[in-house]
Design a protein around this motif. Sequence first.
Motif, PDB file in Angstrom:
ATOM      1  N   LYS A 101     -16.992   7.736  47.418  1.00 22.20           N
ATOM      2  CA  LYS A 101     -17.522   9.373  46.444  1.00 22.20           C
ATOM      3  C   LYS A 101     -17.533   9.336  45.531  1.00 22.20           C
ATOM      4  O   LYS A 101     -19.300   9.856  45.191  1.00 22.20           O
ATOM      5  CB  LYS A 101     -16.829  10.019  47.200  1.00 22.20           C
ATOM      6  N   VAL A 102     -16.760   8.823  44.184  1.00 23.53           N
ATOM      7  CA  VAL A 102     -17.439   9.378  42.933  1.00 23.53           C
ATOM      8  C   VAL A 102     -18.374   8.214  42.558  1.00 23.53           C
ATOM      9  O   VAL A 102     -19.263   9.300  41.916  1.00 23.53           O
ATOM     10  CB  VAL A 102     -16.310   8.196  42.182  1.00 23.53           C
ATOM     11  N   LEU A 103     -18.122   6.888  43.059  1.00 24.56           N
ATOM     12  CA  LEU A 103     -19.601   6.299  42.830  1.00 24.56           C
ATOM     13  C   LEU A 103     -20.949   6.736  43.228  1.00 24.56           C
ATOM     14  O   LEU A 103     -21.925   7.014  42.573  1.00 24.56           O
ATOM     15  CB  LEU A 103     -19.616   4.389  43.035  1.00 24.56           C
ATOM     16  N   ASN A 104     -20.887   7.367  44.131  1.00 23.41           N
ATOM     17  CA  ASN A 104     -22.530   7.912  44.523  1.00 23.41           C
ATOM     18  C   ASN A 104     -22.804   9.136  44.010  1.00 23.41           C
ATOM     19  O   ASN A 104     -23.774   9.535  43.741  1.00 23.41           O
ATOM     20  CB  ASN A 104     -21.833   8.908  45.960  1.00 23.41           C
ATOM     21  N   ASP A 105     -21.576  10.233  43.612  1.00 20.82           N
ATOM     22  CA  ASP A 105     -21.971  10.916  42.236  1.00 20.82           C
ATOM     23  C   ASP A 105     -22.441  10.935  41.095  1.00 20.82           C
ATOM     24  O   ASP A 105     -23.141  11.269  41.479  1.00 20.82           O
ATOM     25  CB  ASP A 105     -20.442  12.270  42.736  1.00 20.82           C
ATOM     26  N   LEU A 106     -21.625   9.662  40.375  1.00 20.47           N
ATOM     27  CA  LEU A 106     -22.354   8.940  39.219  1.00 20.47           C
ATOM     28  C   LEU A 106     -23.645   8.555  39.378  1.00 20.47           C
ATOM     29  O   LEU A 106     -23.899   9.252  39.023  1.00 20.47           O
ATOM     30  CB  LEU A 106     -21.037   8.162  39.150  1.00 20.47           C
ATOM     31  N   VAL A 107     -24.357   8.040  40.350  1.00 18.94           N
ATOM     32  CA  VAL A 107     -24.886   7.670  40.378  1.00 18.94           C
ATOM     33  C   VAL A 107     -25.933   8.801  40.630  1.00 18.94           C
ATOM     34  O   VAL A 107     -27.152   8.314  39.911  1.00 18.94           O
ATOM     35  CB  VAL A 107     -25.516   6.389  41.909  1.00 18.94           C
ATOM     36  N   GLU A 108     -26.059   9.515  41.706  1.00 20.25           N
ATOM     37  CA  GLU A 108     -26.553  10.269  41.900  1.00 20.25           C
ATOM     38  C   GLU A 108     -26.999  11.688  40.442  1.00 20.25           C
ATOM     39  O   GLU A 108     -28.170  11.778  40.059  1.00 20.25           O
ATOM     40  CB  GLU A 108     -25.776  11.431  42.601  1.00 20.25           C
ATOM     41  N   CYS A 109     -26.218  11.368  39.683  1.00 16.01           N
ATOM     42  CA  CYS A 109     -25.990  11.744  38.430  1.00 16.01           C
ATOM     43  C   CYS A 109     -26.436  11.394  37.093  1.00 16.01           C
ATOM     44  O   CYS A 109     -27.537  12.183  36.690  1.00 16.01           O
ATOM     45  CB  CYS A 109     -24.932  12.688  37.659  1.00 16.01           C
ATOM     46  N   LEU A 110     -26.909   9.652  37.139  1.00 13.23           N
ATOM     47  CA  LEU A 110     -27.582   9.503  36.081  1.00 13.23           C
ATOM     48  C   LEU A 110     -29.010   8.971  36.984  1.00 13.23           C
ATOM     49  O   LEU A 110     -30.203   8.853  36.268  1.00 13.23           O
ATOM     50  CB  LEU A 110     -26.666   8.071  36.926  1.00 13.23           C
ATOM     51  N   GLN A 111     -29.327   9.136  38.234  1.00 15.64           N
ATOM     52  CA  GLN A 111     -30.475   9.057  38.373  1.00 15.64           C
ATOM     53  C   GLN A 111     -31.221  10.553  38.609  1.00 15.64           C
ATOM     54  O   GLN A 111     -32.073  10.720  37.627  1.00 15.64           O
ATOM     55  CB  GLN A 111     -30.659   9.055  40.009  1.00 15.64           C
ATOM     56  N   LYS A 112     -30.417  11.811  38.029  1.00 19.84           N
ATOM     57  CA  LYS A 112     -30.787  12.726  37.602  1.00 19.84           C
ATOM     58  C   LYS A 112     -31.672  12.698  36.250  1.00 19.84           C
ATOM     59  O   LYS A 112     -32.534  13.790  35.716  1.00 19.84           O
ATOM     60  CB  LYS A 112     -29.728  13.959  38.089  1.00 19.84           C
ATOM     61  N   ASP A 113     -30.247  12.430  35.750  1.00 20.36           N
ATOM     62  CA  ASP A 113     -30.617  12.450  34.119  1.00 20.36           C
ATOM     63  C   ASP A 113     -31.837  11.328  33.494  1.00 20.36           C
ATOM     64  O   ASP A 113     -32.093  11.017  32.204  1.00 20.36           O
ATOM     65  CB  ASP A 113     -29.160  12.567  33.329  1.00 20.36           C
TER      66      ASP A 113
END
Length: 150
Positions: A101-113
Amino acid sequence: MEILRLFTENKVFLRAASAWAAAQVIKTIINFIMTEDLSIERLFGSGGMPSSHSAFVTAMATSAVRLCGYSSPVSAVAICLAFIVMYDAMGVRRQAGEHAKVLNDLVECLQKDNIVADDLRHNFKELLGHTPLQVAAGFVLGLLMGCLVN
């Protein structure tokens, strides 16, 4: 042909398989009630309420004790395996799901930025382990199925 007999005549296996199937159906119904989305994956997937792994091994151990007695080596092995599976479901597998879950959220944030490409695969499976309540529910279901299924 002998393997077919295992599936049709072995009471321990039939009770354990029935407990697993019941847990998966209950899990699918609960998921549908909570999300209003019928997910067929829930019929076969891990994680969720109740724990089908816990139901399976508890029904297996209960059946082994009922058929072979408490002092049987078969019962001892089944009980030990049940404890290991339930401990693992609440520990290692649950933590692996939390990490996903943390990894999925992290990648999503990195993609948004725009730090990483949008096509970076990040759909790690999050429903892996169980909460203690989910394991307890699977345990109770396994006890019932181990005692009631004939």
